[in-house]
Design a protein around this motif. Structure first.
Motif, PDB file in Angstrom:
ATOM      1  N   TYR A   1     -21.356 -13.730  60.223  1.00 55.18           N
ATOM      2  CA  TYR A   1     -21.292 -15.323  60.359  1.00 55.18           C
ATOM      3  C   TYR A   1     -22.463 -15.620  61.410  1.00 55.18           C
ATOM      4  CZ  TYR A   1     -16.244 -14.705  58.700  1.00 55.18           C
ATOM      5  OH  TYR A   1     -15.269 -14.290  58.033  1.00 55.18           O
TER       6      TYR A   1
ATOM      7  N   ALA B   1     -19.562  -9.395  61.202  1.00 54.97           N
ATOM      8  CA  ALA B   1     -18.202  -9.006  61.216  1.00 54.97           C
ATOM      9  C   ALA B   1     -17.912  -7.886  60.525  1.00 54.97           C
ATOM     10  CB  ALA B   1     -17.638 -10.492  60.466  1.00 54.97           C
TER      11      ALA B   1
ATOM     12  N   ASN C   1      -7.684  -7.569  66.992  1.00 55.88           N
ATOM     13  CA  ASN C   1      -8.148  -8.792  66.816  1.00 55.88           C
ATOM     14  C   ASN C   1      -9.507  -8.854  66.651  1.00 55.88           C
ATOM     15  OD1 ASN C   1      -5.487 -10.057  68.860  1.00 55.88           O
ATOM     16  ND2 ASN C   1      -6.025 -10.860  67.078  1.00 55.88           N
ATOM     17  N   GLY C   2     -10.061  -9.370  65.616  1.00 61.10           N
ATOM     18  CA  GLY C   2     -11.707  -9.547  65.395  1.00 61.10           C
ATOM     19  C   GLY C   2     -12.149  -8.446  64.820  1.00 61.10           C
ATOM     20  N   ALA C   3     -11.425  -7.301  64.233  1.00 61.61           N
ATOM     21  CA  ALA C   3     -11.962  -6.393  63.842  1.00 61.61           C
ATOM     22  C   ALA C   3     -12.782  -6.491  62.449  1.00 61.61           C
ATOM     23  CB  ALA C   3     -10.833  -5.176  63.613  1.00 61.61           C
ATOM     24  N   GLY C   4     -12.444  -7.667  61.793  1.00 66.80           N
ATOM     25  CA  GLY C   4     -12.914  -7.973  60.385  1.00 66.80           C
ATOM     26  C   GLY C   4     -11.924  -7.911  59.070  1.00 66.80           C
ATOM     27  N   LYS C   5     -10.809  -7.792  59.700  1.00 65.92           N
ATOM     28  CA  LYS C   5      -9.773  -7.734  58.536  1.00 65.92           C
ATOM     29  C   LYS C   5      -9.680  -9.091  57.585  1.00 65.92           C
ATOM     30  CE  LYS C   5      -6.290  -7.128  61.351  1.00 65.92           C
ATOM     31  NZ  LYS C   5      -7.002  -7.250  62.527  1.00 65.92           N
ATOM     32  N   SER C   6      -9.571 -10.030  58.246  1.00 66.10           N
ATOM     33  CA  SER C   6      -9.435 -11.240  57.567  1.00 66.10           C
ATOM     34  C   SER C   6     -10.671 -11.545  56.625  1.00 66.10           C
ATOM     35  CB  SER C   6      -9.139 -12.652  58.292  1.00 66.10           C
ATOM     36  OG  SER C   6      -7.857 -12.308  58.981  1.00 66.10           O
ATOM     37  N   THR C   7     -11.930 -11.419  57.419  1.00 67.86           N
ATOM     38  CA  THR C   7     -13.026 -11.683  56.736  1.00 67.86           C
ATOM     39  C   THR C   7     -13.337 -10.550  55.452  1.00 67.86           C
ATOM     40  OG1 THR C   7     -14.414 -11.926  58.844  1.00 67.86           O
ATOM     41  CG2 THR C   7     -15.558 -11.075  57.075  1.00 67.86           C
TER      42      THR C   7
ATOM     43  N   GLU D   1      -3.728 -16.179  56.191  1.00 64.84           N
ATOM     44  CA  GLU D   1      -3.060 -15.979  57.480  1.00 64.84           C
ATOM     45  C   GLU D   1      -2.409 -17.558  57.744  1.00 64.84           C
ATOM     46  OE1 GLU D   1      -5.440 -14.068  60.363  1.00 64.84           O
ATOM     47  OE2 GLU D   1      -4.104 -14.807  61.988  1.00 64.84           O
TER      48      GLU D   1
ATOM     49  N   GLN E   1      -1.566  -6.711  61.800  1.00 70.23           N
ATOM     50  CA  GLN E   1      -1.723  -6.198  63.418  1.00 70.23           C
ATOM     51  C   GLN E   1      -0.525  -5.118  63.394  1.00 70.23           C
ATOM     52  OE1 GLN E   1      -3.292  -8.267  66.560  1.00 70.23           O
ATOM     53  NE2 GLN E   1      -3.800 -10.036  65.245  1.00 70.23           N
TER      54      GLN E   1
END
Ligand code: ATP
Length: 235
Positions: free
Chosen positions: A12, A17, A37-43, A84, A193
């Motif tokens: 990004y 990410a 949080n922020g590890a890149g899972k959703s990405t 999510e 998570q």
């Protein structure tokens, strides 16, 4: 192999990410991506379903190279995502929400059969089929979001944090449903998570740390891994 991700990198702007991540999903398998949080899972999920364009690497699905393809081309190939935060259409009824999941399908009789199938999996949705989605509880909205994704009749279901914010009893109910969906032949990538839940449901897992896969293995082994226990299972 149903899905193969090779050296996937997603950025990004200046933020990386996901960095050179590689993983696989076999037919009828459930795998999980676990991470903070922020590890890149959703990405990762958003890139598979075509909502983000990768900066590098390849995504192969059922013999097709799909990285960089638009989402509306990927959905009909059989990949469906439950985002999510269970974004249902609040003003539409349960049944109408479910129908929106089948909008790319032309086989009306089959769509009707799948609607029945979803009502069998989620009897609460049948009971509430005329009710506006906004009047459902959080757990019921999650069921509706999963049901809607299933209405596209996917071979691969991408689930982003299905347990988020739900009471333990509802989480168990949804967990059983996911097992049932897998038993019926749908492959699943579960992002959570709640590592305890994810490692209990999936057969194989990957740990993501700031965009990189730091560990992978059968979930039975990950559950016993000391790093995983300390960082994600709180023991
Ligand atoms: P969470 O569990 O909090 O949802 P996650 O593991 O799903 O976390 P991502 O949402 O994939 O993580 O985010 C990975 C990284 O990319 C984070 O550093 C995040 O801040 C950044 N990021 C995600 N979306 C964007 C965006 N649209 N623009 C800029 N940075 C983003």
């Amino acid at each position: 192999m149903l899905l193969e991700i090779k050296n996937l990198t997603v950025k990004y702007g200046p933020v990386v990410a996901l960095r050179e991540a590689s993983f696989q999903v076999e037919e009828k398998d459930m795998i999980t991506l676990v991470g903070a949080n922020g590890a890149g899972k959703s990405t990762t999920l958003r890139t598979i379903s075509g909502l983000e364009k990768p900066a590098g690497g390849e995504i192969w699905y059922d013999g097709h190279r799909i990285d960089g393809m638009p989402a509306e081309k990927i959905l009909p190939l059989g990949i469906s995502q439950v985002p999510e935060g269970r974004r249902v259409f609040p003003g539409l009824s349960v049944a109408e929400n479910l129908h929106t999941g089948a909008y790319t399908r032309k086989d009306k009789a089959e769509v009707q059969r799948d609607l029945e199938w979803i009502y069998e999996i989620f009897p609460r949705l049948r009971e509430r089929h005329t009710q506006a989605a906004r009047t459902l509880s959080g757990g019921e909205q999650q069921m509706l979001a999963i049901g809607r994704a299933l209405m596209a009749r996917p071979h691969l279901l991408l689930l982003d944090e299905p347990s988020l914010g739900l009471a333990p009893k509802i989480v168990q109910e949804i967990a059983h449903t996911l097992q049932e969906i897998q038993r019926q032949g749908v492959s699943v990538i579960l992002v959570e998570q709640n590592a305890e839940l994810a490692l209990e449901l999936a057969q194989y897992g990957y740990v993501l740390e700031t965009g990189q896969i730091s560990l992978e293995g059968p979930t039975s082994e990950l559950r016993d891994n000391e790093t995983v226990r300390e960082a994600y299972l709180g023991v």
